[in-house]
Design an enzyme around this catalytic site. Structure first.
Site, short mmCIF file in Angstrom:
data_model
loop_
_atom_site.label_atom_id
_atom_site.label_comp_id
_atom_site.label_asym_id
_atom_site.label_seq_id
_atom_site.Cartn_x
_atom_site.Cartn_y
_atom_site.Cartn_z
N GLY A 1 -26.79 29.44 95.81
CA GLY A 1 -26.83 30.42 96.89
C GLY A 1 -26.24 29.83 98.16
CD GLU B 1 -23.96 30.83 94.33
OE1 GLU B 1 -23.52 31.90 93.86
OE2 GLU B 1 -25.15 30.48 94.23
CB VAL C 1 -24.19 26.73 86.33
CG1 VAL C 1 -24.37 28.05 85.60
CG2 VAL C 1 -25.20 25.73 85.83
NE ARG C 2 -20.93 31.23 83.20
CZ ARG C 2 -20.56 32.48 83.41
NH1 ARG C 2 -20.85 33.41 82.53
NH2 ARG C 2 -19.87 32.81 84.48
CB CYS D 1 -34.94 36.96 88.67
SG CYS D 1 -34.52 38.02 90.09
#
Length: 159
Positions: A9, A31, A53-54, A73
């Site tokens: 973030g 991010e 992130v992948r 989420c």
């Protein structure tokens, strides 16, 4: 301290660490939102942005002391109808957190997510991380009055 923040973030993890007086030597951030990255870069030009992130290989990073993150989420929250839980495209990114946790083997870790997630998802996360979550209301540090779950191997964390 070397910190790796996944789903960074605007780098609120960096804010928290500074507020409690923890010196950060290197802060690595994953991010993909370009506006969040712009804010992060403006406030902390020394942050090392790693992107998606992948695409991160934890074995390529230096020793990480603290891994932090709050995986998306959207597929866990009761606010979404027909939620897919940890099988959803966004909330399934939790498994990227786990992959990187296993690759970097940090001394400490913290994972945050919504308290309204299905019981099954909470049990899966707890089982994989090997620690029980702690409930903390976000109202302590923000304008949001929402309970959050925190899984961590840091001893003594309470509301």
């Amino acid at each position: 301290m070397n910190v790796l923040s996944l789903f960074d973030g605007i780098s609120c993890g960096r804010v928290a660490l500074e507020r409690v007086g923890i010196h950060v030597d290197n802060y690595f951030a994953c991010e993909i939102d370009k506006y969040a990255i712009q804010i992060s870069q403006k406030n902390w030009p020394d942050i090392i942005h790693l992107g998606d992130v992948r695409q991160v290989n934890g074995y390529d990073l230096p020793e990480i002391d603290l891994l932090i993150g709050g995986s998306p989420c959207q597929d866990l929250s009761i606010a979404k109808r027909n939620r897919k839980g940890l099988d959803g495209d966004r909330s399934g990114l939790f498994y990227e957190y786990v992959r990187i946790l296993n690759e970097v083997k940090p001394k400490y870790f913290i994972l945050e997510n919504v308290a309204s997630m299905p019981k099954e998802a909470k049990e899966i996360i707890t089982s994989i991380l090997g620690v029980e979550p702690i409930i903390i209301n976000s109202a302590l540090v923000s304008a949001q009055n929402r309970n959050r779950l925190y899984w961590s191997n840091i001893q003594g964390i309470t509301q």
